[in-house]
Scaffold this motif. Structure first.
Motif, PDB file in Angstrom:
ATOM      1  N   LEU A 262      76.516 -24.893  17.566  1.00  0.00           N
ATOM      2  CA  LEU A 262      75.456 -25.694  16.967  1.00  0.00           C
ATOM      3  C   LEU A 262      75.947 -26.328  15.678  1.00  0.00           C
ATOM      4  N   THR A 263      76.033 -27.639  15.683  1.00  0.00           N
ATOM      5  CA  THR A 263      76.411 -28.387  14.491  1.00  0.00           C
ATOM      6  C   THR A 263      75.169 -28.600  13.626  1.00  0.00           C
ATOM      7  N   ALA A 264      75.356 -29.199  12.458  1.00  0.00           N
ATOM      8  CA  ALA A 264      74.216 -29.494  11.583  1.00  0.00           C
ATOM      9  C   ALA A 264      73.228 -30.416  12.286  1.00  0.00           C
ATOM     10  N   TYR A 265      73.750 -31.346  13.079  1.00  0.00           N
ATOM     11  CA  TYR A 265      72.890 -32.265  13.841  1.00  0.00           C
ATOM     12  C   TYR A 265      72.034 -31.498  14.840  1.00  0.00           C
ATOM     13  N   ALA A 266      72.650 -30.574  15.557  1.00  0.00           N
ATOM     14  CA  ALA A 266      71.910 -29.797  16.548  1.00  0.00           C
ATOM     15  C   ALA A 266      70.854 -28.925  15.888  1.00  0.00           C
ATOM     16  N   LEU A 267      71.216 -28.304  14.766  1.00  0.00           N
ATOM     17  CA  LEU A 267      70.265 -27.449  14.054  1.00  0.00           C
ATOM     18  C   LEU A 267      69.080 -28.254  13.519  1.00  0.00           C
ATOM     19  N   SER A 268      69.368 -29.479  13.070  1.00  0.00           N
ATOM     20  CA  SER A 268      68.275 -30.316  12.567  1.00  0.00           C
ATOM     21  C   SER A 268      67.339 -30.725  13.704  1.00  0.00           C
ATOM     22  N   SER A 269      67.897 -30.962  14.892  1.00  0.00           N
ATOM     23  CA  SER A 269      67.072 -31.287  16.056  1.00  0.00           C
ATOM     24  C   SER A 269      66.166 -30.119  16.409  1.00  0.00           C
ATOM     25  N   LEU A 270      66.731 -28.919  16.360  1.00  0.00           N
ATOM     26  CA  LEU A 270      65.939 -27.723  16.666  1.00  0.00           C
ATOM     27  C   LEU A 270      64.868 -27.500  15.599  1.00  0.00           C
ATOM     28  N   ASN A 271      65.243 -27.728  14.346  1.00  0.00           N
ATOM     29  CA  ASN A 271      64.275 -27.565  13.262  1.00  0.00           C
ATOM     30  C   ASN A 271      63.113 -28.555  13.411  1.00  0.00           C
ATOM     31  N   GLU A 272      63.431 -29.778  13.804  1.00  0.00           N
ATOM     32  CA  GLU A 272      62.394 -30.783  14.013  1.00  0.00           C
ATOM     33  C   GLU A 272      61.513 -30.405  15.195  1.00  0.00           C
ATOM     34  N   ALA A 273      62.125 -29.827  16.244  1.00  0.00           N
ATOM     35  CA  ALA A 273      61.345 -29.384  17.402  1.00  0.00           C
ATOM     36  C   ALA A 273      60.341 -28.316  16.997  1.00  0.00           C
ATOM     37  N   LYS A 274      60.757 -27.437  16.084  1.00  0.00           N
ATOM     38  CA  LYS A 274      59.867 -26.371  15.636  1.00  0.00           C
ATOM     39  C   LYS A 274      58.739 -26.908  14.763  1.00  0.00           C
ATOM     40  N   ASN A 275      59.071 -27.840  13.888  1.00  0.00           N
ATOM     41  CA  ASN A 275      58.067 -28.380  12.960  1.00  0.00           C
ATOM     42  C   ASN A 275      57.036 -29.261  13.646  1.00  0.00           C
ATOM     43  N   THR A 276      57.441 -29.938  14.727  1.00  0.00           N
ATOM     44  CA  THR A 276      56.530 -30.860  15.410  1.00  0.00           C
ATOM     45  C   THR A 276      55.845 -30.229  16.619  1.00  0.00           C
ATOM     46  N   SER A 277      56.164 -28.983  16.919  1.00  0.00           N
ATOM     47  CA  SER A 277      55.594 -28.332  18.098  1.00  0.00           C
ATOM     48  C   SER A 277      54.103 -28.033  17.917  1.00  0.00           C
ATOM     49  N   LYS A 278      53.346 -28.154  19.001  1.00  0.00           N
ATOM     50  CA  LYS A 278      51.926 -27.793  18.981  1.00  0.00           C
ATOM     51  C   LYS A 278      51.743 -26.282  18.990  1.00  0.00           C
ATOM     52  N   HIS A 279      52.808 -25.584  19.400  1.00  0.00           N
ATOM     53  CA  HIS A 279      52.736 -24.121  19.503  1.00  0.00           C
ATOM     54  C   HIS A 279      53.855 -23.528  18.643  1.00  0.00           C
ATOM     55  N   LYS A 280      53.656 -23.494  17.363  1.00  0.00           N
ATOM     56  CA  LYS A 280      54.714 -23.064  16.449  1.00  0.00           C
ATOM     57  C   LYS A 280      55.055 -21.585  16.587  1.00  0.00           C
ATOM     58  N   ARG A 281      54.165 -20.796  17.171  1.00  0.00           N
ATOM     59  CA  ARG A 281      54.441 -19.365  17.342  1.00  0.00           C
ATOM     60  C   ARG A 281      55.020 -19.048  18.725  1.00  0.00           C
ATOM     61  N   SER A 282      55.245 -20.075  19.513  1.00  0.00           N
ATOM     62  CA  SER A 282      55.799 -19.865  20.851  1.00  0.00           C
ATOM     63  C   SER A 282      57.229 -19.342  20.764  1.00  0.00           C
ATOM     64  N   SER A 283      57.604 -18.520  21.702  1.00  0.00           N
ATOM     65  CA  SER A 283      58.974 -18.000  21.744  1.00  0.00           C
ATOM     66  C   SER A 283      59.946 -19.038  22.303  1.00  0.00           C
ATOM     67  N   TYR A 284      59.395 -20.111  22.901  1.00  0.00           N
ATOM     68  CA  TYR A 284      60.233 -21.150  23.500  1.00  0.00           C
ATOM     69  C   TYR A 284      60.499 -22.278  22.504  1.00  0.00           C
ATOM     70  N   VAL A 285      61.699 -22.826  22.554  1.00  0.00           N
ATOM     71  CA  VAL A 285      62.043 -23.964  21.713  1.00  0.00           C
ATOM     72  C   VAL A 285      61.236 -25.189  22.135  1.00  0.00           C
ATOM     73  N   PHE A 286      61.071 -25.357  23.445  1.00  0.00           N
ATOM     74  CA  PHE A 286      60.304 -26.475  23.996  1.00  0.00           C
ATOM     75  C   PHE A 286      59.169 -25.921  24.852  1.00  0.00           C
ATOM     76  N   PRO A 287      58.060 -25.505  24.211  1.00  0.00           N
ATOM     77  CA  PRO A 287      56.947 -24.923  24.973  1.00  0.00           C
ATOM     78  C   PRO A 287      56.213 -25.983  25.800  1.00  0.00           C
ATOM     79  N   GLY A 288      55.473 -25.495  26.805  1.00  0.00           N
ATOM     80  CA  GLY A 288      54.685 -26.386  27.646  1.00  0.00           C
ATOM     81  C   GLY A 288      53.277 -26.535  27.112  1.00  0.00           C
ATOM     82  N   GLN A 289      52.323 -26.764  28.026  1.00  0.00           N
ATOM     83  CA  GLN A 289      50.930 -26.905  27.610  1.00  0.00           C
ATOM     84  C   GLN A 289      50.406 -25.618  26.983  1.00  0.00           C
ATOM     85  N   LYS A 290      50.884 -24.489  27.486  1.00  0.00           N
ATOM     86  CA  LYS A 290      50.513 -23.194  26.933  1.00  0.00           C
ATOM     87  C   LYS A 290      51.701 -22.625  26.166  1.00  0.00           C
ATOM     88  N   SER A 291      51.419 -21.926  25.086  1.00  0.00           N
ATOM     89  CA  SER A 291      52.505 -21.401  24.256  1.00  0.00           C
ATOM     90  C   SER A 291      53.337 -20.352  24.976  1.00  0.00           C
TER      91      SER A 291
END
Length: 398
Positions: A262-291
């Motif tokens: 994981l480069t800095a670019y990859a980590l920033s993408s993951l960080n953005e995925a977490k910040n913009t997620s509707k389910h921030k407490r989900s165990s998945y990086v890319f959650p679906g309709q349900k967390s």
């Protein structure tokens, strides 16, 4: 005791008497119990105005079902109505008991077999199933354009009979050579584009896809993972600059864990995925309709199918081809490039000795690759996730 109530366990409980006695188990088949306690299977054959009793073997070496099958064969010689033996359903159940959990495609294979094969053959006696019968069943499937489906069904039916022969259900496999009558399915590579067209691809994605889909696209492109592996990613698999996917979540042929640098670019993408997620407490990086659920593995595929730019030109799996072609044209060694795609390289002997996953070398490749991705984004006058410094612990979630 009624014939239908006989089971191996009840036959085992039969006690010897002072004189031998016999109990009818099925039409023409009986179990004979001797004073010594020996129990023998006997089939009665009426022929030429005479009745002959033929001993098939002893219990428990031969169970009830196998005895029924042997009695059936014996009575067929004299054109007599035979008792029921093993059915296609029995062979199918044997296959399921052995393959469940052992092959990654088990569920899809089972659904295919239930639809095209088992519904038609389940109650057929194994001895009565012939090669022409199987051909008549599968030819319409092949002629309808589902050539791969017909071949896979035939492959599994052949497995059923091979297992049935080993289990003593039947004496031989009646469809051993049937595959010669079916054309091999045409294998066409998944559509992909040259790596030099990546700026146009990124432009279309960022102009038409929502943020959630964009992040899945960018991380799929960067990580070179398969679509099904990307959507199942969990936060607990991320430690500092490494994403470690357990072996059971990789393609079955791998049978080992896979590490993604994981480069800095990859980590920033993951960080953005977490910040913009509707389910921030989900165990998945890319959650679906349900967390509690991950995103649909077809989410990017469905988007590309609906966009005219991608139609018959690119699918999510083709992103791996773009990355692999870029590495080939930038002098990345074969083994390192294949390791980036989590491919198995070399013979089983060579892999027994060479156990490195080239992590450090791949880290350098990923740095060059993410630089190229960002250059493509800039050339498309777009802004990809920025390589900001991030506190790694924020990416982990217990």
């Amino acid at each position: 005791m009624k014939k239908s109530s006989f089971t191996d366990s009840k036959i085992k409980q039969l006690s010897p008497a002072k004189k031998r006695y016999s109990l009818t188990v099925d039409t023409g088949l009986s179990i004979r119990v001797m004073p010594s306690g020996v129990k023998s299977w006997v089939v009665r054959i009426p022929f030429n105005n005479r009745v002959s009793d033929i001993t098939l073997g002893h219990f428990p070496e031969i169970g009830k079902r196998q005895a029924c099958q042997l009695a059936k064969r014996e009575r067929q010689k004299y054109e007599l109505t035979a008792p029921n033996g093993y059915t296609f359903q029995d062979a199918y159940c044997l296959w399921k008991s052995l393959k469940r959990g052992e092959i990654v495609s088990y569920q899809s294979e089972k659904l295919r077999l239930d639809k095209y094969v088992v519904s038609a053959l389940a109650r057929k006696q194994l001895d009565d199933i012939t090669a022409p019968m199987i051909i008549r069943l599968l030819k319409p499937i092949e002629q309808s354009g589902k050539r791969a489906t017909a071949k896979r069904c035939l492959m599994r039916i052949r497995e059923f009979f091979d297992l049935a022969v080993c289990a003593g259900y039947v004496l031989h496999n009646p469809i051993a050579g049937v595959s010669r009558l079916f054309k091999a399915p045409k294998k066409t590579p998944r559509p992909s584009l040259p790596w030099c067209e990546l700026p146009a691809v990124i432009d279309v994605i960022c102009q038409n896809a929502n943020k959630h889909l964009q992040l899945i696209f960018f991380f799929s492109l960067y990580s070179m993972l398969r679509p099904g592996e990307v959507v199942k990613l969990r936060w607990v698999w991320i430690k500092q600059d490494c994403l470690t996917i357990p072996a059971e979540h990789m393609k079955m042929k791998m049978k080992r864990l896979h590490r993604v640098p994981l480069t800095a670019y990859a980590l920033s993408s993951l960080n953005e995925a977490k910040n913009t997620s509707k389910h921030k407490r989900s165990s998945y990086v890319f959650p679906g309709q349900k967390s509690s659920k991950h995103a649909n593995s077809q989410i990017l595929t469905n988007f590309m199918r609906q966009n005219s730019f991608f139609k018959n030109r690119l699918v999510p799996h083709g992103l791996r081809s773009i990355a692999r072609s870029w590495m080939a044209d930038h002098n990345v060694s074969y083994e390192v490039a294949e390791a980036c795609l989590a491919h198995i390289v070399g013979s089983s002997v060579s892999r027994a000795y060479q156990r490195s996953d080239f992590f450090e070398a791949r880290m350098q490749i990923h740095k060059q690759w993410d630089g190229f991705i960002q250059d493509c984004a800039r050339s498309a006058q777009l802004t990809s996730p920025k390589a900001d410094s991030i506190e790694t612990p924020s990416l982990s979630q217990s």
